[in-house]
Design a protein around this motif. Structure first.
Motif, short mmCIF file in Angstrom:
data_model
loop_
_atom_site.label_atom_id
_atom_site.label_comp_id
_atom_site.label_asym_id
_atom_site.label_seq_id
_atom_site.Cartn_x
_atom_site.Cartn_y
_atom_site.Cartn_z
N ALA A 3 0.89 -1.24 0.04
CA ALA A 3 0.05 -0.17 0.04
C ALA A 3 0.73 1.20 0.01
O ALA A 3 2.10 1.16 0.35
CB ALA A 3 -0.99 0.00 1.06
N TRP A 4 0.36 2.30 -0.25
CA TRP A 4 1.12 3.59 -0.66
C TRP A 4 0.28 4.87 -0.13
O TRP A 4 -0.90 4.54 -0.20
CB TRP A 4 1.87 3.87 -1.84
CG TRP A 4 0.70 4.18 -3.08
CD1 TRP A 4 0.10 3.26 -3.76
CD2 TRP A 4 0.28 5.36 -3.31
NE1 TRP A 4 -0.75 3.67 -4.72
CE2 TRP A 4 -0.85 5.21 -4.24
CE3 TRP A 4 0.78 6.72 -2.87
CZ2 TRP A 4 -1.24 6.25 -5.20
CZ3 TRP A 4 -0.04 7.70 -3.70
CH2 TRP A 4 -0.89 7.46 -4.78
N ALA A 28 5.37 3.18 -10.61
CA ALA A 28 5.83 2.44 -11.77
C ALA A 28 6.77 1.28 -11.18
O ALA A 28 6.71 0.12 -11.48
CB ALA A 28 6.01 2.97 -12.96
N ARG A 29 8.08 2.01 -10.58
CA ARG A 29 9.04 1.14 -10.11
C ARG A 29 8.74 0.14 -9.16
O ARG A 29 9.28 -0.88 -9.11
CB ARG A 29 10.23 2.28 -9.91
CG ARG A 29 10.79 2.70 -10.82
CD ARG A 29 12.43 3.48 -10.34
NE ARG A 29 12.04 4.32 -9.18
CZ ARG A 29 11.96 5.62 -9.36
NH1 ARG A 29 11.78 5.95 -10.63
NH2 ARG A 29 11.54 6.49 -8.39
N LEU A 30 7.81 0.68 -8.25
CA LEU A 30 7.41 -0.13 -7.00
C LEU A 30 6.62 -1.24 -7.67
O LEU A 30 6.95 -2.37 -7.10
CB LEU A 30 6.36 0.71 -6.26
CG LEU A 30 7.18 1.23 -4.81
CD1 LEU A 30 6.09 2.18 -4.22
CD2 LEU A 30 7.81 0.12 -3.91
N SER A 31 5.78 -1.14 -8.55
CA SER A 31 4.96 -2.38 -9.36
C SER A 31 5.85 -3.16 -9.55
O SER A 31 5.50 -4.66 -9.58
CB SER A 31 4.02 -1.57 -10.33
OG SER A 31 2.98 -0.70 -9.64
N GLY A 32 6.76 -2.88 -10.60
CA GLY A 32 7.97 -3.77 -11.15
C GLY A 32 8.47 -4.68 -9.97
O GLY A 32 8.95 -5.72 -10.11
N GLY A 86 6.06 -6.95 -7.78
CA GLY A 86 5.22 -7.84 -8.60
C GLY A 86 3.93 -7.47 -8.68
O GLY A 86 2.99 -8.44 -9.08
N GLY A 87 3.61 -6.39 -8.36
CA GLY A 87 2.07 -5.90 -8.39
C GLY A 87 1.82 -4.68 -7.90
O GLY A 87 2.83 -3.84 -7.11
N GLU A 88 0.71 -3.84 -8.25
CA GLU A 88 0.46 -2.55 -8.20
C GLU A 88 -0.03 -2.37 -6.73
O GLU A 88 -0.68 -2.84 -6.17
CB GLU A 88 -0.51 -1.90 -9.01
CG GLU A 88 -0.78 -0.53 -9.10
CD GLU A 88 -1.62 -0.02 -10.01
OE1 GLU A 88 -2.37 1.25 -9.84
OE2 GLU A 88 -2.23 -0.77 -10.96
N PRO A 89 0.90 -1.50 -6.08
CA PRO A 89 0.43 -1.12 -4.69
C PRO A 89 -1.08 -0.38 -4.68
O PRO A 89 -1.16 0.24 -5.59
CB PRO A 89 1.78 -0.12 -4.10
CG PRO A 89 2.49 -0.26 -5.26
CD PRO A 89 2.24 -0.81 -6.28
N VAL A 90 -1.66 -0.69 -3.63
CA VAL A 90 -3.12 0.26 -3.62
C VAL A 90 -2.79 1.46 -2.56
O VAL A 90 -2.01 1.41 -1.61
CB VAL A 90 -3.97 -0.87 -2.90
CG1 VAL A 90 -4.22 -1.84 -3.86
CG2 VAL A 90 -3.75 -1.25 -1.44
N ARG A 91 -3.68 2.40 -2.93
CA ARG A 91 -3.44 3.77 -2.25
C ARG A 91 -4.49 3.49 -0.90
O ARG A 91 -5.34 3.12 -0.96
CB ARG A 91 -3.93 4.86 -2.95
CG ARG A 91 -3.75 6.09 -2.14
CD ARG A 91 -4.14 7.52 -3.16
NE ARG A 91 -3.52 8.61 -2.51
CZ ARG A 91 -3.41 9.64 -3.13
NH1 ARG A 91 -3.82 9.72 -4.25
NH2 ARG A 91 -3.25 10.75 -2.43
N ALA A 92 -3.48 3.80 0.07
CA ALA A 92 -4.34 3.85 1.32
C ALA A 92 -4.99 5.24 1.74
O ALA A 92 -4.67 6.17 1.13
CB ALA A 92 -3.34 3.50 2.49
#
Length: 208
Positions: A10-11, A47-51, A54-60
């Protein structure tokens, strides 16, 4: 070819005196802090975090600023809403509250759990030493930090490790200076480094 294992993450954005910070966390702990997190900088960081994860972080959900407590929490203990909230959202809440206290002038160490998965090898060894043994209001030289990790010829590599730090402020690469005492470089910009050092009493407050 093995796929990158997905790490639920999450971010959130946290407004601070040095601008918006992107905070990201996994189940293990805080994994990333990014300076100047707006516009394309924010998009690239996500985008870097997703790569890497291994998956897109969700917004908290955004959290209100936490007041500075009369007494800092005991070492190793979270305070505020994160104390009973495990997982990425809980780690984000703990990190946001700790940063609020830091920017309000509290010298207490960061005790938020950290996820070191965005670094490794020599860089991780240097960053762990920095986080554990260079406290608030102190500084260390690149050469001295190399000596501390048992590699006296690696001062330049220490500089590279500081530039690659995925957890700035919390892992305080702003406290690393040149051996001459010069401020040195900084991924968040020299003005940001000066502001953080002034906050900790290492440098005078800027005149304007």
């Amino acid at each position: 070819m093995t796929d990158t294992p997905v790490q639920p993450a999450a971010w959130m954005l946290r407004e601070t005196p040095i601008g918006p910070l992107l905070l990201a966390a996994t189940e293990k702990g805080l994994v990333n802090v990014v300076f100047h997190a707006r516009g394309r900088t924010l998009d690239r960081a996500l985008a870097r975090l997703s790569g890497r994860l291994g998956g897109e972080p969700v917004r908290a959900e955004p959290l209100p600023a936490q007041p500075l407590p009369a007494e800092p929490p005991a070492a190793g203990h979270a305070s505020g809403p994160a104390a009973h909230a495990p997982g990425p959202a809980g780690h984000l809440a703990a990190a946001a509250a700790a940063l609020d206290r830091y920017f309000a002038g509290s010298p207490e160490p960061f005790t938020v759990p950290l996820d070191w998965s965005l670094t490794g090898g020599f860089n991780e060894r240097v960053l762990r030493e920095l986080a554990a043994r260079v406290p608030y209001g102190t500084t260390v030289g690149y050469q001295h930090l190399a000596l501390r990790v048992g590699d006296p010829g690696a001062a330049r590599a220490v500089g590279v490790a500081m530039g690659a730090n995925p957890l700035p402020v919390v892992v305080p690469c702003h406290r690393v200076l040149e051996s001459s005492g010069a401020i040195g470089g900084f991924g968040g910009g020299l003005e940001t480094k000066r502001t953080l050092l002034a906050l900790e009493g290492v440098l005078p407050e800027p005149l304007f």
